[in-house]
Design a protein around this motif. Sequence first.
Motif, PDB file in Angstrom:
ATOM      1  N   LYS A  95       0.795  -1.225   0.000  1.00  0.00           N
ATOM      2  CA  LYS A  95       0.000   0.000   0.000  1.00  0.00           C
ATOM      3  C   LYS A  95       0.832   1.280   0.000  1.00  0.00           C
ATOM      4  N   LEU A  96       2.113   1.183   0.346  1.00  0.00           N
ATOM      5  CA  LEU A  96       2.939   2.383   0.432  1.00  0.00           C
ATOM      6  C   LEU A  96       3.986   2.430  -0.675  1.00  0.00           C
ATOM      7  N   GLU A  97       4.109   3.585  -1.287  1.00  0.00           N
ATOM      8  CA  GLU A  97       5.142   3.835  -2.294  1.00  0.00           C
ATOM      9  C   GLU A  97       6.449   4.213  -1.615  1.00  0.00           C
ATOM     10  N   SER A  98       6.358   5.095  -0.622  1.00  0.00           N
ATOM     11  CA  SER A  98       7.541   5.553   0.112  1.00  0.00           C
ATOM     12  C   SER A  98       7.080   6.249   1.389  1.00  0.00           C
ATOM     13  N   ILE A  99       8.054   6.476   2.274  1.00  0.00           N
ATOM     14  CA  ILE A  99       7.810   7.251   3.488  1.00  0.00           C
ATOM     15  C   ILE A  99       8.941   8.264   3.592  1.00  0.00           C
ATOM     16  N   VAL A 100       8.581   9.529   3.763  1.00  0.00           N
ATOM     17  CA  VAL A 100       9.572  10.596   3.892  1.00  0.00           C
ATOM     18  C   VAL A 100       9.561  11.068   5.347  1.00  0.00           C
ATOM     19  N   TYR A 101      10.755  11.110   5.934  1.00  0.00           N
ATOM     20  CA  TYR A 101      10.900  11.571   7.315  1.00  0.00           C
ATOM     21  C   TYR A 101      11.790  12.804   7.353  1.00  0.00           C
ATOM     22  N   GLU A 102      11.402  13.775   8.146  1.00  0.00           N
ATOM     23  CA  GLU A 102      12.284  14.904   8.432  1.00  0.00           C
ATOM     24  C   GLU A 102      12.465  14.942   9.943  1.00  0.00           C
ATOM     25  N   VAL A 103      13.708  14.780  10.374  1.00  0.00           N
ATOM     26  CA  VAL A 103      14.048  14.748  11.790  1.00  0.00           C
ATOM     27  C   VAL A 103      14.853  16.002  12.107  1.00  0.00           C
ATOM     28  N   LYS A 104      14.411  16.723  13.134  1.00  0.00           N
ATOM     29  CA  LYS A 104      15.099  17.953  13.519  1.00  0.00           C
ATOM     30  C   LYS A 104      15.263  17.973  15.038  1.00  0.00           C
ATOM     31  N   PHE A 105      16.489  18.243  15.476  1.00  0.00           N
ATOM     32  CA  PHE A 105      16.779  18.386  16.899  1.00  0.00           C
ATOM     33  C   PHE A 105      16.951  19.866  17.204  1.00  0.00           C
ATOM     34  N   GLU A 106      16.122  20.392  18.104  1.00  0.00           N
ATOM     35  CA  GLU A 106      16.179  21.801  18.488  1.00  0.00           C
ATOM     36  C   GLU A 106      16.505  21.901  19.970  1.00  0.00           C
ATOM     37  N   ALA A 107      17.139  23.008  20.351  1.00  0.00           N
ATOM     38  CA  ALA A 107      17.452  23.230  21.761  1.00  0.00           C
ATOM     39  C   ALA A 107      16.167  23.383  22.558  1.00  0.00           C
ATOM     40  N   SER A 108      16.168  22.806  23.746  1.00  0.00           N
ATOM     41  CA  SER A 108      15.045  22.931  24.666  1.00  0.00           C
ATOM     42  C   SER A 108      15.374  24.020  25.676  1.00  0.00           C
ATOM     43  N   SER A 109      14.408  24.845  25.985  1.00  0.00           N
ATOM     44  CA  SER A 109      14.651  25.936  26.937  1.00  0.00           C
ATOM     45  C   SER A 109      14.662  25.431  28.375  1.00  0.00           C
ATOM     46  N   ASP A 110      14.215  24.214  28.592  1.00  0.00           N
ATOM     47  CA  ASP A 110      14.075  23.693  29.949  1.00  0.00           C
ATOM     48  C   ASP A 110      15.391  23.300  30.612  1.00  0.00           C
ATOM     49  N   ASN A 111      16.128  22.398  29.983  1.00  0.00           N
ATOM     50  CA  ASN A 111      17.202  21.725  30.706  1.00  0.00           C
ATOM     51  C   ASN A 111      18.520  21.620  29.950  1.00  0.00           C
ATOM     52  N   GLY A 112      18.700  22.390  28.913  1.00  0.00           N
ATOM     53  CA  GLY A 112      19.900  22.232  28.102  1.00  0.00           C
ATOM     54  C   GLY A 112      19.803  21.033  27.176  1.00  0.00           C
ATOM     55  N   GLY A 113      18.655  20.422  27.158  1.00  0.00           N
ATOM     56  CA  GLY A 113      18.429  19.251  26.324  1.00  0.00           C
ATOM     57  C   GLY A 113      17.916  19.635  24.953  1.00  0.00           C
ATOM     58  N   SER A 114      17.094  18.775  24.398  1.00  0.00           N
ATOM     59  CA  SER A 114      16.606  19.037  23.049  1.00  0.00           C
ATOM     60  C   SER A 114      15.191  18.514  22.859  1.00  0.00           C
ATOM     61  N   VAL A 115      14.591  19.026  21.802  1.00  0.00           N
ATOM     62  CA  VAL A 115      13.294  18.543  21.345  1.00  0.00           C
ATOM     63  C   VAL A 115      13.541  17.931  19.972  1.00  0.00           C
ATOM     64  N   CYS A 116      13.138  16.684  19.819  1.00  0.00           N
ATOM     65  CA  CYS A 116      13.257  16.027  18.527  1.00  0.00           C
ATOM     66  C   CYS A 116      11.897  16.112  17.850  1.00  0.00           C
ATOM     67  N   THR A 124       1.045   6.768  -0.460  1.00  0.00           N
ATOM     68  CA  THR A 124       0.392   5.501  -0.799  1.00  0.00           C
ATOM     69  C   THR A 124       0.464   5.211  -2.297  1.00  0.00           C
ATOM     70  N   LYS A 125       0.327   3.939  -2.614  1.00  0.00           N
ATOM     71  CA  LYS A 125       0.218   3.508  -4.012  1.00  0.00           C
ATOM     72  C   LYS A 125      -1.235   3.633  -4.433  1.00  0.00           C
ATOM     73  N   GLY A 126      -1.455   4.160  -5.613  1.00  0.00           N
ATOM     74  CA  GLY A 126      -2.813   4.244  -6.147  1.00  0.00           C
ATOM     75  C   GLY A 126      -3.760   4.974  -5.233  1.00  0.00           C
ATOM     76  N   ASP A 127      -4.938   4.413  -5.061  1.00  0.00           N
ATOM     77  CA  ASP A 127      -5.985   5.040  -4.248  1.00  0.00           C
ATOM     78  C   ASP A 127      -6.062   4.478  -2.834  1.00  0.00           C
ATOM     79  N   HIS A 128      -5.050   3.750  -2.425  1.00  0.00           N
ATOM     80  CA  HIS A 128      -5.078   3.175  -1.073  1.00  0.00           C
ATOM     81  C   HIS A 128      -5.185   4.266  -0.030  1.00  0.00           C
ATOM     82  N   GLU A 129      -6.028   4.041   0.941  1.00  0.00           N
ATOM     83  CA  GLU A 129      -6.135   4.956   2.074  1.00  0.00           C
ATOM     84  C   GLU A 129      -5.578   4.261   3.297  1.00  0.00           C
ATOM     85  N   ILE A 130      -4.882   5.031   4.110  1.00  0.00           N
ATOM     86  CA  ILE A 130      -4.331   4.472   5.335  1.00  0.00           C
ATOM     87  C   ILE A 130      -4.802   5.318   6.512  1.00  0.00           C
TER      88      ILE A 130
END
Length: 161
Positions: A95-116, A124-130
Amino acid sequence: MGVLHLNSETTTAVAPSRMFKAFILDSQNLLPKLVPQSFKNIELIEGDGGVGSIKLINFPDGSYYKYVKHRIDVLDKEDFVCKYTLIEGDTLGDKLESIVYEVKFEASSDNGGSVCKVASEYHTKGDHEIKEEVFKASQEKAVELYKVVEAHLLANPDLYA
């Protein structure tokens, strides 16, 4: 062809630069070591690891899936962004042609950590619904993976510094 868009966010106590280096730039070495039950190996089969490169991810014997291939479309080491497309593998099914992911790590204001932040596009392929619910489990697995990497980096503060 239809497209389903999903977004998710996960917070970590680790700086964005370290998460990006570990999770994106060194994933082929780190992930099979940390979670061998999930990754048999990750190989760079085309390119130098930059834009246009293709990675082959093999899952352990006995896993539901055998492998996936993804192509790196964007790799921004300054802003900690990676965009890649899952282009082949049994996870795509019929049912799937491909999956595109965008991953971004940003600074978190809380603890010096990050938000992913992860933006996913399921093409999808054709008219498949997911349905969105189908992909909730994979998002939960991704969060678990981020937490494993986070714990490893917290236990090894000089790694990827």
